[in-house]
Design an enzyme around this catalytic site. Structure first.
Site, PDB file in Angstrom:
ATOM      1  N   CYS A   3      42.514  35.228  40.112  1.00  0.00           N
ATOM      2  CA  CYS A   3      44.026  33.938  39.051  1.00  0.00           C
ATOM      3  C   CYS A   3      44.110  32.919  40.167  1.00  0.00           C
ATOM      4  CB  CYS A   3      45.244  34.040  39.461  1.00  0.00           C
ATOM      5  SG  CYS A   3      45.968  33.853  41.117  1.00  0.00           S
ATOM      6  N   HIS A   6      48.610  39.975  45.710  1.00  0.00           N
ATOM      7  CA  HIS A   6      47.531  39.652  45.496  1.00  0.00           C
ATOM      8  C   HIS A   6      45.982  40.757  46.370  1.00  0.00           C
ATOM      9  CE1 HIS A   6      47.725  36.928  41.587  1.00  0.00           C
ATOM     10  NE2 HIS A   6      49.123  38.417  41.199  1.00  0.00           N
ATOM     11  N   CYS A  37      44.119  32.813  43.780  1.00  0.00           N
ATOM     12  CA  CYS A  37      42.913  33.548  44.768  1.00  0.00           C
ATOM     13  C   CYS A  37      41.880  32.980  44.623  1.00  0.00           C
ATOM     14  CB  CYS A  37      43.316  35.199  44.062  1.00  0.00           C
ATOM     15  SG  CYS A  37      44.795  36.319  44.003  1.00  0.00           S
ATOM     16  N   GLU A  68      43.264  40.042  45.905  1.00  0.00           N
ATOM     17  CA  GLU A  68      42.770  39.453  46.468  1.00  0.00           C
ATOM     18  C   GLU A  68      42.689  38.502  48.069  1.00  0.00           C
ATOM     19  OE1 GLU A  68      43.394  39.596  43.418  1.00  0.00           O
ATOM     20  OE2 GLU A  68      42.022  38.317  42.321  1.00  0.00           O
TER      21      GLU A  68
END
Lengths: 158, 158
Positions: free
Chosen positions: A85, A55, A88, A57
């Protein structure tokens, strides 16, 4: 030195999200900032890297850890186009990051106030400041456009 | 072919945790299994790698993604010595892993039933089966011993 606004840093996060869109990834981007300077950037890269942890992040956190030679991101802030999410958010609070700024909410998987209320979890060792809604409309629109284009392409194929 | 028990795979996860202890990392280990075979192993490596995302589970998940050339871990199970944290639980459900077996609970940061009740989160796209308490005493003891040794060393220094 001029102090940049949250909107300025969020506009850089949106540029990262656009990089993801060009690669046909769900367009989410972020930047990590320390002392008014961007120290790392990340965009969602899960499909291309075939890595569930890639992801935006997580990509930026790892780069920032490397740059600072420290797994703690003390006095750093992150600007993300979408509410983070569970994965993260977990990495972010454990990194002791100072403030999380995000653009649009994610009703399906957001771990600030959508799928869970992060601030209501007890006994964690760090609670970052969290500010949502920065350039919310632009951040939301880039994702909507991405899925609209995907549907249009699919209809043409069918 | 002989079907190995959860206790057998957990004993391999404990070996991984011991690798972490040798490196002076909090001793947590795991293995990921598909078709009765270990496809990846991981141990906590946060201090050595200076990477906040280098929990045992994340290390093993990335290796398994690479091995399967797929960010989804369909029909895979994970055996972890400790209840996974928010970050690792987030990565695990998103990977569509089948079953999470863990040893000891983590009252401070566990994201199965300790700091949050994972099964009560609504609208996620996958809910793995979760079975705790496999070789719980051994899994718990290795962490207790690690911190006991740390305290003893500290007392000697002081």
């Amino acid at each position: 030195m001029k102090k940049f606004t949250p909107e300025y840093f969020m506009s850089l996060a949106i540029k990262e999200a656009q990089k993801a869109a060009f690669k046909d990834e769900v367009p989410i981007g972020c930047v990590i900032v320390k002392d008014n300077k961007v120290i790392s950037r990340g965009h969602n890269n899960r499909e291309n890297k075939k890595d569930v942890t890639s992801h935006a992040e997580m990509e930026a956190i790892r780069k920032a850890n490397k740059k600072l030679n420290n797994w703690r991101l003390i006095d750093c802030d992150i600007y993300i186009t979408l509410e983070p999410c569970l994965m993260c958010m977990g990495a972010l609070y454990q990194s002791h990051i100072n403030t999380i700024y995000y653009g649009a909410s994610d009703p399906k998987g957001g771990a600030v106030h959508s799928s869970i209320e992060f601030s209501k979890i007890n006994n964690l060792n760090h609670y970052p400041n969290i500010i949502g809604g920065i350039l919310e409309e632009e951040c939301s629109q880039i994702i909507k456009n991405y899925f609209k284009n995907k549907r249009t392409k699919l209809i043409k194929i069918l």
